[in-house]
Design an enzyme around this catalytic site. Structure first.
Site, mmCIF file in Angstrom:
data_model
loop_
_atom_site.group_PDB
_atom_site.id
_atom_site.type_symbol
_atom_site.label_atom_id
_atom_site.label_comp_id
_atom_site.label_asym_id
_atom_site.label_seq_id
_atom_site.Cartn_x
_atom_site.Cartn_y
_atom_site.Cartn_z
ATOM 1 N N GLU A 79 -6.407 -6.562 8.886
ATOM 2 C CA GLU A 79 -5.904 -6.137 7.576
ATOM 3 C C GLU A 79 -5.641 -7.388 6.738
ATOM 4 O OE1 GLU A 79 -2.516 -3.484 7.594
ATOM 5 O OE2 GLU A 79 -3.009 -2.761 5.594
ATOM 6 N N TYR A 96 10.288 -0.207 8.394
ATOM 7 C CA TYR A 96 8.904 -0.655 8.640
ATOM 8 C C TYR A 96 8.212 0.304 9.609
ATOM 9 C CZ TYR A 96 5.124 -3.827 10.014
ATOM 10 O OH TYR A 96 3.903 -4.382 10.264
ATOM 11 N N ASP A 132 1.700 -6.869 13.713
ATOM 12 C CA ASP A 132 2.464 -5.876 12.946
ATOM 13 C C ASP A 132 3.621 -5.262 13.749
ATOM 14 O OD1 ASP A 132 1.262 -6.026 10.465
ATOM 15 O OD2 ASP A 132 -0.157 -4.403 10.832
ATOM 16 N N ASP A 136 -3.472 -8.642 4.825
ATOM 17 C CA ASP A 136 -2.245 -9.449 4.818
ATOM 18 C C ASP A 136 -2.260 -10.500 5.916
ATOM 19 O OD1 ASP A 136 -2.141 -7.080 6.335
ATOM 20 O OD2 ASP A 136 0.038 -7.142 6.490
ATOM 21 N N HIS A 181 -5.358 -9.132 13.943
ATOM 22 C CA HIS A 181 -5.462 -7.917 13.103
ATOM 23 C C HIS A 181 -6.170 -8.311 11.807
ATOM 24 C CE1 HIS A 181 -4.459 -4.297 11.036
ATOM 25 N NE2 HIS A 181 -3.252 -4.590 10.611
ATOM 26 N N HIS A 196 5.428 -10.103 10.320
ATOM 27 C CA HIS A 196 6.248 -9.860 9.123
ATOM 28 C C HIS A 196 7.722 -10.011 9.484
ATOM 29 C CE1 HIS A 196 2.840 -8.146 6.926
ATOM 30 N NE2 HIS A 196 2.604 -7.347 7.935
ATOM 31 N N HIS A 228 -1.647 -1.759 13.981
ATOM 32 C CA HIS A 228 -1.608 -0.681 13.051
ATOM 33 C C HIS A 228 -3.009 -0.177 12.682
ATOM 34 C CE1 HIS A 228 -1.506 -0.816 8.380
ATOM 35 N NE2 HIS A 228 -1.214 0.408 8.678
ATOM 36 N N HIS A 282 0.815 -1.226 0.000
ATOM 37 C CA HIS A 282 0.000 0.000 0.000
ATOM 38 C C HIS A 282 0.852 1.281 0.000
ATOM 39 C CE1 HIS A 282 0.376 -0.162 4.344
ATOM 40 N NE2 HIS A 282 -0.542 -1.074 4.516
#
Ligand SMILES: [Fe+2]
Ligand SMILES: [Fe+2]
Length: 308
Positions: free
Chosen positions: A80, A192, A164, A82, A78, A225, A145, A24
């Protein structure tokens, strides 16, 4: 495609997205990973999913360890995409599993997916879920996040599954930070933070304080990640770095960011730069025509002055 044991009976079952070049708007020249974890306790627990297009690989890793029909909990830290993109696939394979998330997580899952038939268990900071030999403690970390973000702490293993937080967009064959050049991993963690979490420094500081007040004793941080921070030295290093970045302190650097059509603004930028240089102030100059903004953001973390 097998799971990789990171602590006794706790496995990495994630995927590596080697070809990801953009997240993004954030340039990711080293790709990324989406880390899921499987805890093989009396009540088998899956923590987080992966992007939808890599679902098959994650499913295969889980199947190398257990049948989906035996999974009792699916923790969604989370929503999101991903991390939750393949949660509907997981729930199709494990309809008996309870989805463990917080109030905002449940709302976001319902907004994105058809959750009919899903059983939810809603948790908040300080809540504990016993899965047999282990107790999982939850800590909501809003805006790290998204509003729904939370972390899961495995008390008996001193393991923080931080989603995250503490991540890096860094695909490598290694699972652990110790198997990579430390400075390279740390630089990716800094990039990051600068690109994903920088606007939320106050929330990061609050999360670190909450972890302190809960008395979390951590000897491994497994983010969603990148590589896993393992051992006191690495855990202290990344927590210390977050505390520093979140504090708003900086290295007193001047960052000049500009663009130019026929060189006039470049001349101005050069003149401004020389003023800083002559004053002995560390300075860096980025022309947006040739630099990605993701690279510029990293320097902002060290900046006291932004001239534009
Ligand atoms: Fe996120
Ligand atoms: Fe993420």
């Amino acid at each position: 495609m097998n799971g990789v044991e990171i602590k006794k009976d706790i496995y990495w079952v994630g995927v590596k997205d080697w070809n990801l070049v953009e997240f993004h708007g954030y340039a990711t020249p080293h790709g990324s990973t989406y880390n899921s974890y499987l805890i093989m306790d009396d009540k088998i627990t899956l923590v987080d999913g992966v992007k939808h297009y890599m679902s098959d690989e994650m499913i295969a890793r889980v199947k190398s360890l257990t049948d989906f029909s035996k999974i009792e909990y699916v923790i969604v830290n989370h929503v999101e995409m991903d991390h939750s993109g393949n949660i509907p696939v997981v729930m199709k394979l494990a309809p008996q599993a309870k989805v463990v998330t917080n109030v905002a997580g449940k709302a976001a899952l319902e907004a994105h997916f058809d959750t009919a038939g899903w059983n939810f268990e809603i948790v908040k900071t300080g809540d504990v879920l016993n899965i047999g030999k282990r107790n999982l403690e939850f800590m909501t970390t809003p805006m790290l996040h998204w509003p729904d973000s939370m972390m899961t702490y495995v008390k008996e293993d001193k393991l923080l599954l931080s989603n995250d937080g503490f991540g890096q967009h860094y695909a490598t064959d290694s699972i652990f930070v110790k198997d990579e050049p430390f400075d390279v991993v740390m630089q990716n963690a800094k990039s990051y933070y600068a690109n994903i979490l920088f606007p939320f420094g106050a929330q990061a500081e609050k999360a670190l304080n909450t972890a302190g007040s809960l008395g979390l004793d951590i000897d491994m941080i497994a983010p969603s990640h990148g590589c896993i921070w393992c051992g006191e030295k690495e855990v202290d290093a990344i927590i210390g770095a977050y505390a520093y970045w979140a504090s708003g302190e900086n290295k007193g650097k001047a960052v000049i960011v500009y663009d130019t059509m026929w060189g006039a603004t470049a001349t101005l930028a050069e003149a401004v730069m020389s003023v800083f240089q002559d004053a002995g102030i560390p300075v860096v100059k980025h022309c947006l025509a040739v630099k990605n903004v993701s690279e510029v953001m990293v320097d902002f973390l060290d900046a006291k002055c932004l001239h534009r």
